[in-house]
Design a protein around this motif. Structure first.
Motif, PDB file in Angstrom:
ATOM      1  N   GLY A   3       0.792  -1.216   0.000  1.00 35.71           N
ATOM      2  CA  GLY A   3       0.000   0.000   0.000  1.00 35.71           C
ATOM      3  C   GLY A   3       0.825   1.266   0.000  1.00 35.71           C
ATOM      4  O   GLY A   3       0.477   2.249  -0.662  1.00 35.71           O
ATOM      5  N   GLU A   4       1.948   1.285   0.727  1.00 34.79           N
ATOM      6  CA  GLU A   4       2.767   2.492   0.786  1.00 34.79           C
ATOM      7  C   GLU A   4       3.398   2.817  -0.561  1.00 34.79           C
ATOM      8  O   GLU A   4       3.721   3.977  -0.822  1.00 34.79           O
ATOM      9  CB  GLU A   4       3.852   2.351   1.850  1.00 34.79           C
ATOM     10  CG  GLU A   4       4.869   1.267   1.560  1.00 34.79           C
ATOM     11  CD  GLU A   4       5.943   1.186   2.643  1.00 34.79           C
ATOM     12  OE1 GLU A   4       5.816   1.900   3.655  1.00 34.79           O
ATOM     13  OE2 GLU A   4       6.878   0.398   2.474  1.00 34.79           O
ATOM     14  N   MET A   5       3.579   1.819  -1.415  1.00 30.17           N
ATOM     15  CA  MET A   5       4.085   2.054  -2.765  1.00 30.17           C
ATOM     16  C   MET A   5       2.937   2.366  -3.725  1.00 30.17           C
ATOM     17  O   MET A   5       3.066   3.205  -4.618  1.00 30.17           O
ATOM     18  CB  MET A   5       4.857   0.840  -3.258  1.00 30.17           C
ATOM     19  CG  MET A   5       6.073   0.486  -2.426  1.00 30.17           C
ATOM     20  SD  MET A   5       7.349   1.764  -2.467  1.00 30.17           S
ATOM     21  CE  MET A   5       7.941   1.591  -4.147  1.00 30.17           C
ATOM     22  N   ALA A   6       1.810   1.687  -3.547  1.00 32.68           N
ATOM     23  CA  ALA A   6       0.672   1.859  -4.447  1.00 32.68           C
ATOM     24  C   ALA A   6       0.025   3.222  -4.292  1.00 32.68           C
ATOM     25  O   ALA A   6      -0.510   3.781  -5.258  1.00 32.68           O
ATOM     26  CB  ALA A   6      -0.353   0.757  -4.193  1.00 32.68           C
ATOM     27  N   GLU A   7       0.072   3.770  -3.094  1.00 34.67           N
ATOM     28  CA  GLU A   7      -0.626   5.023  -2.807  1.00 34.67           C
ATOM     29  C   GLU A   7      -0.203   6.140  -3.747  1.00 34.67           C
ATOM     30  O   GLU A   7      -1.042   6.931  -4.197  1.00 34.67           O
ATOM     31  CB  GLU A   7      -0.383   5.423  -1.359  1.00 34.67           C
ATOM     32  CG  GLU A   7      -1.174   6.638  -0.927  1.00 34.67           C
ATOM     33  CD  GLU A   7      -0.947   6.974   0.533  1.00 34.67           C
ATOM     34  OE1 GLU A   7      -1.923   7.305   1.216  1.00 34.67           O
ATOM     35  OE2 GLU A   7       0.218   6.906   0.994  1.00 34.67           O
ATOM     36  N   GLY A   8       1.066   6.252  -4.052  1.00 35.71           N
ATOM     37  CA  GLY A   8       1.538   7.317  -4.927  1.00 35.71           C
ATOM     38  C   GLY A   8       1.732   6.900  -6.366  1.00 35.71           C
ATOM     39  O   GLY A   8       2.257   7.682  -7.175  1.00 35.71           O
ATOM     40  N   ASN A   9       1.323   5.689  -6.709  1.00 34.84           N
ATOM     41  CA  ASN A   9       1.540   5.176  -8.072  1.00 34.84           C
ATOM     42  C   ASN A   9       0.279   4.547  -8.641  1.00 34.84           C
ATOM     43  O   ASN A   9       0.311   3.464  -9.228  1.00 34.84           O
ATOM     44  CB  ASN A   9       2.678   4.155  -8.062  1.00 34.84           C
ATOM     45  CG  ASN A   9       4.026   4.800  -7.783  1.00 34.84           C
ATOM     46  OD1 ASN A   9       4.533   5.577  -8.580  1.00 34.84           O
ATOM     47  ND2 ASN A   9       4.594   4.487  -6.626  1.00 34.84           N
ATOM     48  N   ALA A  10      -0.835   5.257  -8.488  1.00 32.61           N
ATOM     49  CA  ALA A  10      -2.105   4.740  -8.988  1.00 32.61           C
ATOM     50  C   ALA A  10      -2.079   4.530 -10.499  1.00 32.61           C
ATOM     51  O   ALA A  10      -2.770   3.653 -11.029  1.00 32.61           O
ATOM     52  CB  ALA A  10      -3.244   5.688  -8.608  1.00 32.61           C
ATOM     53  N   ASP A  11      -1.258   5.331 -11.203  1.00 30.57           N
ATOM     54  CA  ASP A  11      -1.157   5.170 -12.656  1.00 30.57           C
ATOM     55  C   ASP A  11      -0.621   3.794 -13.019  1.00 30.57           C
ATOM     56  O   ASP A  11      -1.080   3.164 -13.986  1.00 30.57           O
ATOM     57  CB  ASP A  11      -0.279   6.265 -13.259  1.00 30.57           C
ATOM     58  CG  ASP A  11       1.101   6.344 -12.637  1.00 30.57           C
ATOM     59  OD1 ASP A  11       1.221   6.103 -11.415  1.00 30.57           O
ATOM     60  OD2 ASP A  11       2.078   6.632 -13.367  1.00 30.57           O
ATOM     61  N   LEU A  12       0.324   3.289 -12.237  1.00 28.65           N
ATOM     62  CA  LEU A  12       0.868   1.964 -12.524  1.00 28.65           C
ATOM     63  C   LEU A  12      -0.145   0.869 -12.166  1.00 28.65           C
ATOM     64  O   LEU A  12      -0.217  -0.155 -12.850  1.00 28.65           O
ATOM     65  CB  LEU A  12       2.176   1.754 -11.766  1.00 28.65           C
ATOM     66  CG  LEU A  12       3.366   2.548 -12.309  1.00 28.65           C
ATOM     67  CD1 LEU A  12       4.589   2.375 -11.402  1.00 28.65           C
ATOM     68  CD2 LEU A  12       3.707   2.117 -13.738  1.00 28.65           C
ATOM     69  N   LEU A  13      -0.919   1.069 -11.113  1.00 31.64           N
ATOM     70  CA  LEU A  13      -1.984   0.113 -10.804  1.00 31.64           C
ATOM     71  C   LEU A  13      -2.971   0.037 -11.972  1.00 31.64           C
ATOM     72  O   LEU A  13      -3.391  -1.058 -12.375  1.00 31.64           O
ATOM     73  CB  LEU A  13      -2.722   0.518  -9.532  1.00 31.64           C
ATOM     74  CG  LEU A  13      -1.953   0.498  -8.216  1.00 31.64           C
ATOM     75  CD1 LEU A  13      -2.892   0.857  -7.065  1.00 31.64           C
ATOM     76  CD2 LEU A  13      -1.319  -0.857  -7.960  1.00 31.64           C
ATOM     77  N   ARG A  14      -3.343   1.178 -12.490  1.00 27.01           N
ATOM     78  CA  ARG A  14      -4.292   1.187 -13.610  1.00 27.01           C
ATOM     79  C   ARG A  14      -3.694   0.548 -14.850  1.00 27.01           C
ATOM     80  O   ARG A  14      -4.388  -0.146 -15.606  1.00 27.01           O
ATOM     81  CB  ARG A  14      -4.740   2.617 -13.897  1.00 27.01           C
ATOM     82  CG  ARG A  14      -5.690   3.175 -12.830  1.00 27.01           C
ATOM     83  CD  ARG A  14      -6.283   4.499 -13.257  1.00 27.01           C
ATOM     84  NE  ARG A  14      -5.306   5.576 -13.209  1.00 27.01           N
ATOM     85  CZ  ARG A  14      -5.119   6.371 -12.155  1.00 27.01           C
ATOM     86  NH1 ARG A  14      -5.837   6.188 -11.063  1.00 27.01           N
ATOM     87  NH2 ARG A  14      -4.217   7.336 -12.194  1.00 27.01           N
ATOM     88  N   GLU A  15      -2.399   0.760 -15.065  1.00 32.13           N
ATOM     89  CA  GLU A  15      -1.752   0.117 -16.216  1.00 32.13           C
ATOM     90  C   GLU A  15      -1.754  -1.399 -16.059  1.00 32.13           C
ATOM     91  O   GLU A  15      -1.986  -2.136 -17.015  1.00 32.13           O
ATOM     92  CB  GLU A  15      -0.324   0.639 -16.366  1.00 32.13           C
ATOM     93  CG  GLU A  15       0.367   0.147 -17.640  1.00 32.13           C
ATOM     94  CD  GLU A  15       1.712   0.813 -17.853  1.00 32.13           C
ATOM     95  OE1 GLU A  15       2.456   0.323 -18.731  1.00 32.13           O
ATOM     96  OE2 GLU A  15       2.025   1.791 -17.165  1.00 32.13           O
ATOM     97  N   MET A  16      -1.499  -1.892 -14.832  1.00 33.03           N
ATOM     98  CA  MET A  16      -1.588  -3.331 -14.575  1.00 33.03           C
ATOM     99  C   MET A  16      -2.980  -3.852 -14.920  1.00 33.03           C
ATOM    100  O   MET A  16      -3.134  -4.857 -15.636  1.00 33.03           O
ATOM    101  CB  MET A  16      -1.291  -3.625 -13.105  1.00 33.03           C
ATOM    102  CG  MET A  16       0.125  -3.365 -12.654  1.00 33.03           C
ATOM    103  SD  MET A  16       0.237  -3.516 -10.843  1.00 33.03           S
ATOM    104  CE  MET A  16       1.931  -3.005 -10.562  1.00 33.03           C
ATOM    105  N   ALA A  17      -3.990  -3.188 -14.402  1.00 31.17           N
ATOM    106  CA  ALA A  17      -5.363  -3.640 -14.631  1.00 31.17           C
ATOM    107  C   ALA A  17      -5.738  -3.547 -16.109  1.00 31.17           C
ATOM    108  O   ALA A  17      -6.405  -4.445 -16.648  1.00 31.17           O
ATOM    109  CB  ALA A  17      -6.324  -2.825 -13.779  1.00 31.17           C
ATOM    110  N   ASP A  18      -5.329  -2.475 -16.781  1.00 31.81           N
ATOM    111  CA  ASP A  18      -5.646  -2.319 -18.202  1.00 31.81           C
ATOM    112  C   ASP A  18      -5.060  -3.452 -19.030  1.00 31.81           C
ATOM    113  O   ASP A  18      -5.629  -3.853 -20.051  1.00 31.81           O
ATOM    114  CB  ASP A  18      -5.111  -0.979 -18.720  1.00 31.81           C
ATOM    115  CG  ASP A  18      -5.911   0.213 -18.207  1.00 31.81           C
ATOM    116  OD1 ASP A  18      -7.007  -0.007 -17.650  1.00 31.81           O
ATOM    117  OD2 ASP A  18      -5.428   1.355 -18.347  1.00 31.81           O
ATOM    118  N   ASP A  19      -3.906  -3.962 -18.617  1.00 29.76           N
ATOM    119  CA  ASP A  19      -3.271  -5.059 -19.339  1.00 29.76           C
ATOM    120  C   ASP A  19      -3.803  -6.426 -18.926  1.00 29.76           C
ATOM    121  O   ASP A  19      -3.329  -7.452 -19.416  1.00 29.76           O
ATOM    122  CB  ASP A  19      -1.753  -5.025 -19.118  1.00 29.76           C
ATOM    123  CG  ASP A  19      -1.062  -3.985 -19.999  1.00 29.76           C
ATOM    124  OD1 ASP A  19      -1.755  -3.304 -20.775  1.00 29.76           O
ATOM    125  OD2 ASP A  19       0.175  -3.853 -19.909  1.00 29.76           O
TER     126      ASP A  19
END
Length: 283
Positions: A133-149
């Motif tokens: 969570g501490e990494m994901a909190e500031g990198n929502a764009d990368l979470l969305r890229e994971m999900a988009d793929d």
């Protein structure tokens, strides 16, 4: 650095516990080109469309977490709680057929995660990312890229603590806060979680179940967090390749350039050997 838990080459194959009663069934889908969501091609040097800025520095406070994996510390047997929970995590998935699961822990990290995503996209395969969570909190764009793929985004706690040392309320906070961050970014909460260091206990299984998540461990540990060299990581994956294997690697928590380079080498070799790279899908 702790080294009193498991030897570096030790692999543990745990039997998948299926005593869930009426709980959610787990199935698997193959991540083949026909079923993998496509993304627009990117010109070299062009940042992801969803990126909020240049990925030059980690956003979110990285923790100095690194212990030897503790997969051999299997949880004790106990009377199932309500809601029903598993007593062991998924670690080997024999019903996959000639397929494997690739997993990446501790991210997302804008220095290394994009390279892993690019390689997976190049070969039209899906993987699992267990995010802190501490990494994901500031990198929502990368979470969305994971999900988009089409990748599975799982929960790896907030700050990567040693779960058995925490109280129930602390475990709930670690898992719950991370699920909230993922849900804010993707619209859905994680359905899978992984205990840091593979250190599970009764409380983690119960709280994970209450949050709607299944526990996922691993079969083959690349030990890439020790930065043993790209060739060594490649060899460990290829030597451990077998039907139903779950491979553990990392895309954050330190210098992961070797992990990025190793994936570029071993993934096409796995595919050339006839393996499909799959992700678990709950229905």
């Amino acid at each position: 650095m702790r080294s009193d838990y498991t030897g570096p080459e030790r692999r543990t194959l745990l039997r998948v516990a299926l005593g869930l009663g009426a709980a959610t069934a787990v199935h698997l889908i193959a991540a083949d080109p026909a079923s993998t969501p496509s993304r627009p091609a990117r010109t070299a040097g062009t940042p992801p469309a969803a990126a909020a800025g240049p990925p030059g520095q980690v956003r979110g406070r990285p923790s100095p977490y690194r212990l030897d994996p503790m997969t051999a510390n299997t949880p004790p047997r106990y009377r199932p709680a309500r809601p029903p929970v598993r007593t062991r995590p998924f670690e080997h998935l024999p019903e996959l057929g000639h397929s494997m699961v690739l997993t990446f822990d501790d991210g997302p990290d804008p220095r290394y995660t994009p390279g892993i995503l690019a390689t997976l996209r190049e070969h039209s395969v899906r993987a699992m990312f267990f995010v802190c969570g501490e990494m994901a909190e500031g990198n929502a764009d990368l979470l969305r890229e994971m999900a988009d793929d089409g990748h599975v985004v799982g929960n790896h706690t907030w700050s990567h603590p040693l779960i058995p040392k925490l109280s129930r309320s602390a475990i709930r906070d670690e898992l719950g806060r991370t699920s909230e961050v993922v849900e804010r970014a993707l619209g859905t909460a994680p359905l899978w979680y992984r205990a840091p260091y593979g250190a599970w206990n009764r409380n983690s299984f119960e709280i994970g179940a209450e949050l709607g998540m299944e526990p996922m461990a691993w079969t083959v540990d690349t030990l890439d967090w020790r930065t043993p060299g790209t060739g060594t990581i490649v060899r460990r994956v290829l030597d451990g390749a077998a039907p139903g294997v779950v491979v553990l690697s990392h895309d954050a928590g330190g210098d992961r350039s070797q992990s990025v380079a190793a994936l570029r080498r071993y993934l096409p070799r796995l595919l050339d050997s006839g393996y499909r790279i799959t992700v678990p899908h709950r229905v």
